[in-house]
Scaffold this motif. Structure first.
Motif, PDB file in Angstrom:
ATOM      1  N   LYS A 174      10.264  24.830   0.551  1.00 49.93           N
ATOM      2  CA  LYS A 174       9.697  24.416  -0.745  1.00 49.93           C
ATOM      3  C   LYS A 174      10.455  23.244  -1.363  1.00 49.93           C
ATOM      4  CE  LYS A 174       7.683  28.806  -2.102  1.00 49.93           C
ATOM      5  NZ  LYS A 174       8.418  29.703  -1.188  1.00 49.93           N
ATOM      6  N   GLU A 175      11.763  23.160  -1.099  1.00 48.76           N
ATOM      7  CA  GLU A 175      12.577  22.138  -1.768  1.00 48.76           C
ATOM      8  C   GLU A 175      12.343  20.742  -1.207  1.00 48.76           C
ATOM      9  OE1 GLU A 175      16.002  22.360  -3.746  1.00 48.76           O
ATOM     10  OE2 GLU A 175      14.657  23.692  -4.819  1.00 48.76           O
ATOM     11  N   GLU A 196      -1.999   2.457  -5.076  1.00 49.04           N
ATOM     12  CA  GLU A 196      -1.757   3.879  -4.825  1.00 49.04           C
ATOM     13  C   GLU A 196      -3.087   4.620  -4.891  1.00 49.04           C
ATOM     14  OE1 GLU A 196       0.577   6.202  -3.930  1.00 49.04           O
ATOM     15  OE2 GLU A 196      -1.081   7.611  -4.269  1.00 49.04           O
ATOM     16  N   ALA A 246      13.837   5.911   2.795  1.00 50.71           N
ATOM     17  CA  ALA A 246      12.731   5.226   2.101  1.00 50.71           C
ATOM     18  C   ALA A 246      13.273   4.079   1.244  1.00 50.71           C
ATOM     19  CB  ALA A 246      11.955   6.214   1.235  1.00 50.71           C
ATOM     20  N   PHE A 284      10.340  18.701   2.380  1.00 48.87           N
ATOM     21  CA  PHE A 284       9.889  18.687   3.766  1.00 48.87           C
ATOM     22  C   PHE A 284       9.408  17.302   4.158  1.00 48.87           C
ATOM     23  CE2 PHE A 284       5.429  19.129   2.610  1.00 48.87           C
ATOM     24  CZ  PHE A 284       5.415  19.991   1.524  1.00 48.87           C
ATOM     25  N   GLY A 326      18.864  14.653   0.821  1.00 43.83           N
ATOM     26  CA  GLY A 326      18.769  13.324   0.200  1.00 43.83           C
ATOM     27  C   GLY A 326      18.667  12.205   1.220  1.00 43.83           C
ATOM     28  N   PHE A 327      18.716  12.561   2.500  1.00 48.43           N
ATOM     29  CA  PHE A 327      18.687  11.537   3.564  1.00 48.43           C
ATOM     30  C   PHE A 327      17.305  10.899   3.676  1.00 48.43           C
ATOM     31  CE2 PHE A 327      22.084  14.497   4.489  1.00 48.43           C
ATOM     32  CZ  PHE A 327      23.149  13.630   4.612  1.00 48.43           C
ATOM     33  N   ASN A 328      16.258  11.689   3.436  1.00 45.81           N
ATOM     34  CA  ASN A 328      14.909  11.133   3.598  1.00 45.81           C
ATOM     35  C   ASN A 328      14.590  10.092   2.538  1.00 45.81           C
ATOM     36  OD1 ASN A 328      13.787  12.409   6.002  1.00 45.81           O
ATOM     37  ND2 ASN A 328      14.328  14.289   4.902  1.00 45.81           N
ATOM     38  N   LYS A 363       5.469  12.536  -4.937  1.00 45.26           N
ATOM     39  CA  LYS A 363       6.454  13.319  -4.165  1.00 45.26           C
ATOM     40  C   LYS A 363       7.817  13.297  -4.840  1.00 45.26           C
ATOM     41  CE  LYS A 363       5.230  13.643   0.647  1.00 45.26           C
ATOM     42  NZ  LYS A 363       5.721  13.129   1.934  1.00 45.26           N
ATOM     43  N   VAL A 382       0.849  -1.194   0.000  1.00 46.68           N
ATOM     44  CA  VAL A 382       0.000   0.000   0.000  1.00 46.68           C
ATOM     45  C   VAL A 382       0.882   1.240   0.000  1.00 46.68           C
ATOM     46  CG1 VAL A 382      -1.956   1.141   1.108  1.00 46.68           C
ATOM     47  CG2 VAL A 382      -1.596  -1.313   1.461  1.00 46.68           C
ATOM     48  N   VAL A 419      -6.624   2.312  -0.254  1.00 50.55           N
ATOM     49  CA  VAL A 419      -7.026   1.254   0.677  1.00 50.55           C
ATOM     50  C   VAL A 419      -7.815   1.910   1.806  1.00 50.55           C
ATOM     51  CG1 VAL A 419      -6.215  -0.441   2.345  1.00 50.55           C
ATOM     52  CG2 VAL A 419      -5.116  -0.255   0.109  1.00 50.55           C
ATOM     53  N   THR A 425       2.662   4.233   3.435  1.00 53.11           N
ATOM     54  CA  THR A 425       1.666   5.264   3.098  1.00 53.11           C
ATOM     55  C   THR A 425       2.172   6.683   3.341  1.00 53.11           C
ATOM     56  OG1 THR A 425       0.702   4.821   5.271  1.00 53.11           O
ATOM     57  CG2 THR A 425      -0.360   3.779   3.388  1.00 53.11           C
ATOM     58  N   GLY A 426       3.439   6.844   3.667  1.00 53.25           N
ATOM     59  CA  GLY A 426       4.013   8.186   3.778  1.00 53.25           C
ATOM     60  C   GLY A 426       3.761   8.826   5.134  1.00 53.25           C
ATOM     61  N   GLY A 463       9.402   3.521   5.026  1.00 56.78           N
ATOM     62  CA  GLY A 463       9.346   4.918   4.578  1.00 56.78           C
ATOM     63  C   GLY A 463       8.924   5.893   5.658  1.00 56.78           C
ATOM     64  N   GLU A 464       8.381   6.996   5.215  1.00 55.35           N
ATOM     65  CA  GLU A 464       8.096   8.128   6.107  1.00 55.35           C
ATOM     66  C   GLU A 464       6.945   7.849   7.075  1.00 55.35           C
ATOM     67  OE1 GLU A 464       7.832  11.861   3.903  1.00 55.35           O
ATOM     68  OE2 GLU A 464       7.146  12.846   5.723  1.00 55.35           O
ATOM     69  N   GLY A 511      -3.598   7.892  -5.047  1.00 52.98           N
ATOM     70  CA  GLY A 511      -3.574   9.029  -5.969  1.00 52.98           C
ATOM     71  C   GLY A 511      -3.673   8.566  -7.410  1.00 52.98           C
TER      72      GLY A 511
HETATM   73  C1  LIG Z   1       8.188  19.141  -1.753  1.00 48.50           C
HETATM   74  C2  LIG Z   1       9.024  17.998  -1.239  1.00 48.50           C
HETATM   75  C3  LIG Z   1      10.299  17.812  -1.737  1.00 48.50           C
HETATM   76  C4  LIG Z   1      11.102  16.778  -1.241  1.00 48.50           C
HETATM   77  N1  LIG Z   1      12.363  16.639  -1.743  1.00 48.50           N
HETATM   78  C5  LIG Z   1      13.154  15.646  -1.264  1.00 48.50           C
HETATM   79  C6  LIG Z   1      14.455  15.429  -1.806  1.00 48.50           C
HETATM   80  O1  LIG Z   1      14.853  16.069  -2.785  1.00 48.50           O
HETATM   81  N2  LIG Z   1      15.245  14.476  -1.215  1.00 48.50           N
HETATM   82  C7  LIG Z   1      14.812  13.706  -0.170  1.00 48.50           C
HETATM   83  O2  LIG Z   1      15.564  12.871   0.330  1.00 48.50           O
HETATM   84  N3  LIG Z   1      13.564  13.865   0.330  1.00 48.50           N
HETATM   85  C8  LIG Z   1      12.730  14.791  -0.207  1.00 48.50           C
HETATM   86  N4  LIG Z   1      11.472  14.944   0.301  1.00 48.50           N
HETATM   87  C9  LIG Z   1      10.999  13.971   1.302  1.00 48.50           C
HETATM   88  C10 LIG Z   1      10.605  12.686   0.552  1.00 48.50           C
HETATM   89  O3  LIG Z   1       9.743  13.034  -0.511  1.00 48.50           O
HETATM   90  C11 LIG Z   1       9.917  11.694   1.483  1.00 48.50           C
HETATM   91  O4  LIG Z   1      10.760  11.417   2.562  1.00 48.50           O
HETATM   92  C12 LIG Z   1       9.610  10.397   0.711  1.00 48.50           C
HETATM   93  O5  LIG Z   1       8.772  10.687  -0.380  1.00 48.50           O
HETATM   94  C13 LIG Z   1       8.946   9.374   1.597  1.00 48.50           C
HETATM   95  O6  LIG Z   1       8.612   8.266   0.792  1.00 48.50           O
HETATM   96  P1  LIG Z   1       7.393   7.309   1.194  1.00 48.50           P
HETATM   97  O7  LIG Z   1       7.300   6.311   0.088  1.00 48.50           O
HETATM   98  O8  LIG Z   1       7.563   6.842   2.569  1.00 48.50           O
HETATM   99  O9  LIG Z   1       6.115   8.258   1.195  1.00 48.50           O
HETATM  100  P2  LIG Z   1       5.385   9.037  -0.015  1.00 48.50           P
HETATM  101  O10 LIG Z   1       6.362   9.419  -1.055  1.00 48.50           O
HETATM  102  O11 LIG Z   1       4.599  10.107   0.648  1.00 48.50           O
HETATM  103  O12 LIG Z   1       4.432   7.948  -0.616  1.00 48.50           O
HETATM  104  C14 LIG Z   1       3.323   7.431   0.078  1.00 48.50           C
HETATM  105  C15 LIG Z   1       2.251   7.118  -0.929  1.00 48.50           C
HETATM  106  O13 LIG Z   1       1.220   6.382  -0.289  1.00 48.50           O
HETATM  107  C16 LIG Z   1      -0.010   6.787  -0.823  1.00 48.50           C
HETATM  108  N5  LIG Z   1      -1.082   6.415   0.134  1.00 48.50           N
HETATM  109  C17 LIG Z   1      -1.304   6.946   1.367  1.00 48.50           C
HETATM  110  N6  LIG Z   1      -2.362   6.350   1.951  1.00 48.50           N
HETATM  111  C18 LIG Z   1      -2.793   5.415   1.071  1.00 48.50           C
HETATM  112  C19 LIG Z   1      -3.880   4.484   1.103  1.00 48.50           C
HETATM  113  N7  LIG Z   1      -4.700   4.374   2.152  1.00 48.50           N
HETATM  114  N8  LIG Z   1      -4.062   3.677   0.011  1.00 48.50           N
HETATM  115  C20 LIG Z   1      -3.210   3.767  -1.072  1.00 48.50           C
HETATM  116  N9  LIG Z   1      -2.209   4.638  -1.145  1.00 48.50           N
HETATM  117  C21 LIG Z   1      -1.982   5.463  -0.085  1.00 48.50           C
HETATM  118  C22 LIG Z   1       0.160   8.287  -0.997  1.00 48.50           C
HETATM  119  O14 LIG Z   1      -0.780   8.808  -1.926  1.00 48.50           O
HETATM  120  C23 LIG Z   1       1.598   8.366  -1.496  1.00 48.50           C
HETATM  121  O15 LIG Z   1       1.689   8.328  -2.899  1.00 48.50           O
HETATM  122  C24 LIG Z   1      10.621  15.928  -0.212  1.00 48.50           C
HETATM  123  C25 LIG Z   1       9.331  16.108   0.268  1.00 48.50           C
HETATM  124  C26 LIG Z   1       8.526  17.112  -0.241  1.00 48.50           C
HETATM  125  C27 LIG Z   1       7.134  17.264   0.284  1.00 48.50           C
END
Ligand SMILES: Cc1cc2nc3c(=O)[nH]c(=O)nc-3n(C[C@H](O)[C@H](O)[C@H](O)COP(=O)(O)OP(=O)(O)OC[C@H]3O[C@@H](n4cnc5c(N)ncnc54)[C@H](O)[C@@H]3O)c2cc1C
Length: 389
Positions: free
Chosen positions: A328-329, A26, A376, A331, A370-372, A34, A2, A128, A154-155, A359-360, A28
């Motif tokens: 903006k870059e 997904e 992930a 978060f 780039g650490f975040n 992101k 998910v 989901v 799910t972020g 992940g997050e 979205g």
């Molecule tokens: C503007 C911005 C710029 C960034 N730039 C950088 C960068 O350059 N370098 C860096 O290291 N980090 C960056 N980050 C942080 C980085 O994007 C996150 O740490 C990373 O995306 C986390 O990945 P993730 O897969 O855990 O979560 P996400 O990328 O948030 O993915 C989670 C996904 O789960 C989906 N989801 C949630 N709930 C459900 C559900 N119930 N059913 C189905 N799908 C669901 C969401 O729609 C989303 O697509 C940035 C963040 C932002 C907001």
């Protein structure tokens, strides 16, 4: 699996390449949204720091838990992973790594291509709604799916919906708060400097201290030094309602002899026109005026009291922070699933066997650079491997 973000894709590809049947859901309309906007549209994929222990120190939350995962899949592995799939990364002078194309679309195309090649069933627009154990997943369109193992990626948990699936399986969420934000400061002379950057300053607040580059914005201060302070101080600064005094040392290399040398070497020059290098001329001018030194004062005429005030202004400017803005870059959210509820050898839940988290969504966040994404990729890769066993 998910969540079609960085962690979900990495887990799905890893498990599918090892022979497991994988469906990636997904909510979205687009995958990897992101990644698309990350790093100002360039995607800062990881950071050129190849010592796992050292890398882990960049995480205000998650440092000790991430050491052993980074020993298994670290920044070097990320570079090789993308290179093996046709994407070359380059390193900028501050260590941030980007695709050589400078386009986040390259990363998206690579991940989507690798997922399809590995046989991952990709389903966007498929949220989901609920999930239960043994695993049954109810989608937003009413469809039900069953699986042996379930990954939640799910972020961040900024909204209640973010962590609700994890909570429904018995997990606890550390309260979500922003990390990586810029500071609002209303001091008029600072606003006159909008756009100026200083390579190395020291900033301090709430008992924390950071060194690095600083950027003056239209609303206050930003740049790596501020973002790092906001990450390490995420909880503390929240407690202060983002209202606190910030101390700035504009010239950490300052020594009183520097002012004495100016007096001796250029006595006839106006203080306001002769900045101490490497301070930008406009910043120096404002610091001199903010010290109460007249525009017409020459070095030879600078009194002891004025020197003291200038030294104070250079090394301990106190600025009242009155709020924050998201950067903006990049978060991230501080907070998320409590780390002791997860086994970091497999990313399996300790609360609900067969459930994996990556992940997050976890209470992990790194400083900017780039650490975040690396966290992930790493947690996704470990979960994908474990789910395929
Ligand atoms: C503007 C911005 C710029 C960034 N730039 C950088 C960068 O350059 N370098 C860096 O290291 N980090 C960056 N980050 C942080 C980085 O994007 C996150 O740490 C990373 O995306 C986390 O990945 P993730 O897969 O855990 O979560 P996400 O990328 O948030 O993915 C989670 C996904 O789960 C989906 N989801 C949630 N709930 C459900 C559900 N119930 N059913 C189905 N799908 C669901 C969401 O729609 C989303 O697509 C940035 C963040 C932002 C907001």
């Amino acid at each position: 699996m998910v969540g079609g973000g960085a962690a979900g894709f990495m887990a799905a590809i890893t498990a599918a390449e090892a022979g497991t049947q994988v469906t990636l859901l997904e909510k979205g309309r687009e995958f990897l949204s992101k990644v698309k906007i990350s790093g100002g549209g360039r995607c800062n994929v990881t950071h050129a720091c190849f010592d796992p222990r050292e890398f882990a120190t960049r995480f205000p939350r998650g440092e000790s838990e991430l050491i052993s995962p980074f020993q298994r899949f670290q920044a070097r592995d990320t570079v090789e992973w993308f290179e093996a799939r046709g994407v070359k990364l380059k390193t900028e002078s501050d260590g941030r790594m980007f695709p050589v194309t400078d386009s986040s679309q390259t990363i998206i195309d690579c991940l989507v291509g690798a997922a399809k090649a590995a046989g991952v069933k990709l389903r966007a627009g498929c949220g989901v709604e609920r999930a239960s154990r043994p695993f049954s997943v109810l989608l937003t369109d009413g469809e039900t799916m069953n699986c042996d193992r379930l990954l939640l990626a799910t972020g961040g948990c900024r909204t209640d919906a973010g962590g609700k699936l994890a909570v429904s399986f018995g997990h606890t969420l550390e309260p979500p708060l922003p990390s990586l934000f810029t500071f609002h400061i209303a001091t008029p002379w600072l606003h006159r400097l909008a756009g100026i950057s200083v390579e190395t300053v020291e900033v301090a607040a709430a008992g924390l201290r950071e060194r690095g580059a600083l950027l003056v914005t239209h609303t206050g201060l930003s740049g790596p030094a501020i973002l790092r302070l906001s990450a390490w101080g995420a909880r503390e600064l929240h407690k202060l309602d983002y209202r606190f005094p910030l101390l700035v040392n504009w010239l950490p290399s300052f020594r009183p002899e520097m002012l004495a040398a100016c007096r001796a070497e250029q006595p006839a020059r106006l203080v306001v026109n002769t900045p101490l290098p490497p301070l930008p001329a406009r910043l120096w001018e404002q610091l001199v005026l903010a010290s109460g030194i007249d525009r017409e004062t020459r070095w030879a005429r600078l009194s002891k009291a004025e020197q003291r005030r200038l030294t104070q202004q250079l090394t301990r400017t106190e600025l009242p922070v009155t709020g924050k803005s998201l950067n903006k870059e990049e978060f991230v959210t501080c907070g998320g699933v409590r780390l002791r509820e997860v086994n970091f050898k497999t990313m399996e839940s300790r609360v609900c066997p067969g459930l994996y988290l990556a992940g997050e969504l976890l209470d992990i966040d790194g400083i900017t650079g780039g650490f975040n994404f690396q966290s992930a990729w790493t947690t996704g890769w470990i979960a994908g491997h474990a789910m395929a066993l």
